[in-house]
Scaffold this active site. Structure first.
Site, short mmCIF file in Angstrom:
data_model
loop_
_atom_site.label_atom_id
_atom_site.label_comp_id
_atom_site.label_asym_id
_atom_site.label_seq_id
_atom_site.Cartn_x
_atom_site.Cartn_y
_atom_site.Cartn_z
N ASN A 45 -12.06 16.27 28.26
CA ASN A 45 -12.32 17.65 28.95
C ASN A 45 -12.84 18.65 28.14
OD1 ASN A 45 -10.14 20.23 28.37
ND2 ASN A 45 -9.16 18.30 27.43
N CYS A 99 -8.37 23.99 19.71
CA CYS A 99 -8.97 23.78 20.81
C CYS A 99 -10.56 23.17 20.65
CB CYS A 99 -8.96 24.85 21.77
SG CYS A 99 -9.96 24.53 23.30
N GLY A 110 -0.26 12.56 22.39
CA GLY A 110 -1.26 11.96 22.52
C GLY A 110 -1.11 10.60 23.12
N GLY A 111 -1.57 10.58 24.22
CA GLY A 111 -1.80 9.28 25.09
C GLY A 111 -0.38 8.54 25.22
N GLY A 156 0.63 14.58 28.43
CA GLY A 156 -0.49 15.49 28.84
C GLY A 156 -1.20 14.87 29.88
N THR A 157 -2.04 14.01 29.37
CA THR A 157 -2.95 13.10 30.41
C THR A 157 -2.11 12.53 31.35
OG1 THR A 157 -4.97 13.37 28.76
CG2 THR A 157 -5.14 11.58 30.37
C1 LIG Z 1 -7.23 19.21 31.06
C2 LIG Z 1 -6.51 19.48 29.92
C3 LIG Z 1 -6.11 21.08 29.42
C4 LIG Z 1 -5.82 21.15 28.28
N1 LIG Z 1 -5.64 22.37 27.79
C5 LIG Z 1 -4.65 22.85 26.86
C6 LIG Z 1 -4.44 24.21 26.52
O1 LIG Z 1 -4.65 25.03 27.17
N2 LIG Z 1 -3.95 24.33 25.01
C7 LIG Z 1 -3.56 23.31 24.33
O2 LIG Z 1 -2.90 23.70 23.25
N3 LIG Z 1 -4.18 22.07 24.64
C8 LIG Z 1 -4.43 21.81 25.84
N4 LIG Z 1 -4.72 20.48 26.10
C9 LIG Z 1 -4.35 19.42 25.15
C10 LIG Z 1 -3.20 18.73 25.41
O3 LIG Z 1 -2.09 19.52 25.48
C11 LIG Z 1 -2.69 17.56 24.59
O4 LIG Z 1 -2.70 18.12 23.25
C12 LIG Z 1 -3.84 16.61 24.44
O5 LIG Z 1 -4.27 16.29 25.83
C13 LIG Z 1 -3.33 15.14 23.87
O6 LIG Z 1 -2.30 14.56 24.70
P1 LIG Z 1 -2.21 13.46 25.80
O7 LIG Z 1 -3.24 12.58 25.32
O8 LIG Z 1 -1.03 13.41 26.28
O9 LIG Z 1 -3.12 14.39 27.06
C14 LIG Z 1 -5.35 20.11 27.34
C15 LIG Z 1 -5.63 19.00 27.54
C16 LIG Z 1 -6.22 18.42 28.83
C17 LIG Z 1 -6.38 16.99 29.19
#
Ligand SMILES: Cc1cc2nc3c(=O)[nH]c(=O)nc-3n(C[C@H](O)[C@H](O)[C@H](O)COP(=O)(O)O)c2cc1C
Length: 308
Positions: A67, A130, A248-249, A270-271
């Site tokens: 993303n 970010c 993460g994941g 998250g995802t």
């Molecule tokens: C579509 C999307 C938008 C995200 N927006 C933010 C955000 O606004 N602020 C932030 O700190 N992390 C943001 N993240 C990161 C997630 O909070 C998380 O740290 C990252 O996706 C890893 O976790 P996951 O593998 O469970 O998704 C975003 C991730 C995704 C996929």
């Protein structure tokens, strides 16, 4: 059995909705009951409203998601007037996320989040990692800037605990964690997305609107498990008991249990919410059964309980 606490705040269970993946909070509650989250993190808020990056902002990859949203958000004033009233009555702990391009941006949002009007936000997360804006990772990658940002922002939070969210792509996550904690952070969120790139061979262009973005989902999970493990172990002497969210994941109870065993107090999803918006409920049921099989009274007994 699943009740625990994060930064001294009691939470019903260790599952935390990750920033940017659950809208501002209320959106995810259309599909998952608030009681199935220990806490929900808001989208990262900047002082000014942002439209974010041009499309495409998200693409599926074989083992995850790429993303480049670019911190699209309403901005502090609209967040406070339009979203905050809705957050007041939610039956879960809310974590307010702050992002910015300059240290003053973090200050501005921190002051707003410390205001009485933001009493719904019990914990504040500083997103210094970010990968999707020109300056998004500047603070999280430079120890001196990170120290300056955290040391000057935390006092503005009027005692609210502060989590610093680091990148999985930094060369020295433990060193940066120490810098953040020494500067006054209460705890850590490990981690944000991994800087990554995907190219369409037919168009010969990036598969998203920017050249690169942030990778999340199953692909990053084992990498972040190691980061949480190494940071927890490395902080044992200098910063024992530091609150850590492993993020993460995570899409199953097994992924969540791994994070707990290597030392995370809570587990972000998250995802996983995009893959299956109801996954937190499924993860909780699995965790409950797992804790029951481990012969312990509370999930807290399993935090860092990795056998060597
Ligand atoms: C579509 C999307 C938008 C995200 N927006 C933010 C955000 O606004 N602020 C932030 O700190 N992390 C943001 N993240 C990161 C997630 O909070 C998380 O740290 C990252 O996706 C890893 O976790 P996951 O593998 O469970 O998704 C975003 C991730 C995704 C996929």
């Amino acid at each position: 059995m699943l009740a625990t606490n994060l930064c001294g705040i009691p939470i019903r269970n260790p599952i935390v909705a990750a920033a940017g993946t659950a809208g501002y909070g209320p959106e995810i509650l259309e599909v998952v009951p608030a009681s199935h989250f220990g806490a929900i993190t808001t989208k990262s808020i900047t002082p000014e409203g942002r439209d974010g990056n041009p499309p495409w902002r998200v693409t599926d990859l074989p083992a995850g998601m790429l993303n480049a949203i670019g911190l699209a958000n309403l901005g502090l004033d609209r967040f406070m007037s339009e979203v905050m009233p809705e957050l007041r009555n939610l039956d879960t702990v809310m974590i307010g996320s702050i992002a910015g391009h300059r240290i003053q941006d973090y200050h501005e949002v921190a002051k707003g989040f410390a205001d009485d009007a933001a009493s719904a936000l019990k914990i504040i997360e500083l997103n210094v990692s970010c990968p999707n804006t020109a300056t998004g990772r500047v603070f999280g990658d430079d120890p001196a800037l990170l120290h300056e940002l955290v040391a000057s922002t935390v006092p503005l939070l009027q005692g609210k605990p502060a989590l610093v969210k680091l990148s999985p792509g930094s060369a020295d996550p433990l060193g940066l964690a120490r810098v953040a904690l020494d500067a006054g952070a209460t705890g850590l969120t490990l981690c944000n997305t991994m800087p990554a790139m995907a190219v369409d061979p037919e168009t010969r262009r990036s598969r998203i609107g920017r050249a690169s973005g942030g990778l999340s989902g199953p692909a990053v999970h084992p990498m972040v498990v190691k980061i949480v493990h190494d940071v927890r172990a490395g902080l044992q002497e200098s910063h024992p008991g530091t609150p850590i969210i492993g993020l993460g994941g995570v899409s199953s109870w097994r992924d969540a249990a791994e994070f707990l065993l290597v030392g995370a107090d809570a587990v972000g999803v998250g995802t996983g919410l995009f893959i299956d918006p109801r996954s937190p409920s499924r993860i909780l049921r699995g965790l409950e059964k797992w804790v029951g099989r481990q012969d312990v009274d509370s999930i807290q007994a399993l935090v860092g309980a990795l056998e060597s």
